[in-house]
Scaffold this active site. Sequence first.
Site: not given
Length: 339
Positions: A125-127, A150, A154
């Site tokens: 994810t870009d997060e 989260y 990741k």
Amino acid sequence: MATILVTGGCGFIGSNFIREVLATDADTDIINFDALTYAGNLANLADLANHPRYRFVRGDITDRDVVLKALKNDVRAVINFAAESHVDRSIIDSGPFIKTNVVGTQILLDCARQTKVPRFVQVSTDEVYGSLGETGLFSESTPLAPNSPYSAAKASADMLVRAYVHTFGMDAVITRCSNNYGPYQFPEKLIPLFITNIMRDQQVPVYGDGMQIRDWIHVRDHARGVEMAWRKGKGGEVYNFGGRCEMANIHLTKKLLELLGKTESLIKFVQDRPGHDRRYAIDCSKAEAELGWQPTVTFEEGLRETIAWYQANQEWVNQVRSGEYLKYYDLQYANRLAD
Ligand code: NAD
Ligand code: DAU
């Protein structure tokens, strides 16, 4: 005929990915490996349950024996969508996030290495890049700076994938995408939560000042990106995907209200999410240049289609919102995983 193992295929993006591959590639068999947590719903693929090139296996990616058994089917690629995916849940309890997103990825990598699976795709994810200021974009070389449990989980998984490439020569690629929307998204995330609340004349909880920005991409475009990374991506590389569609949450909320014909009186500003990332925006030029990928669904068209999907699938919505969908499988097991 090649077989791929798709983990988390009963969730939002995994089910859209399976749908896309079954419809477009007659030479690929799919094993959908999913634990059926609260986010996994067999109804998402119910119409394909008896498809000759599709098989569902209920299993947890943290269970080495079951993963190894599934990989005994001459699997040509593992596409890892399985994850705990909701930031707010990770703030309440990060335990399941570490277990599935970190330990689960490590077990999948080990089992894939042991059974000599030729390709591993980690759907990230870009997060993991953290939060942007008012300008700039996330590129593949932006340093990782995750801000929520989260995204930290990741990012840890991404680091493990990187290490397995470096240490063991594994052929793995990582994809990092921005915020997805589209059919079958669990109504805990902004767009489906707000659509389904507005449909019932319920208020929509906008966090903080509502000026946080997300870069929206239709799930079909993300699914195509993952497919292209699997088929054409270079081992050891990272590919970003985004919709080139930045929008502040409050503007998105007003747009949803307008499209659904309701007034702004349904907006309720509530306490902000702790550690809330302010802005995400993706530079996807590498995927465009190296994979020949491009986002194709405009936000206007995608949002209208998504609203129409939720309106046409009231039974799916009602079953998910009431928890009724859990009747498709062992309720106790699902609850234990969701707790
Ligand atoms: P989701 O929550 O809708 O689905 C997750 C799926 O994984 C569910 O079917 C669940 O049952 C399964 N699962 C969870 N734990 C498992 C375990 N231990 N073993 C096997 N299966 C398990 O998630 P999503 O929104 O479809 O996201 C899929 C992936 O894409 C995630 O890895 C997420 O980090 C990533 N991603 C999501 C977005 C987004 O906007 N939703 C954007 C970029 C990346
Ligand atoms: O960027 C990719 C990520 O996008 C994925 O990795 C995650 O799995 C996915 O959940 C999503 O994370 P976000 O936290 O950005 O998505 P969410 O839909 O939860 O929230 C979107 C924005 O809306 C965020 O700024 C928080 C805000 N929000 C969210 C909810 C659920 C609200 O204001 N009110 C809400 O009720």
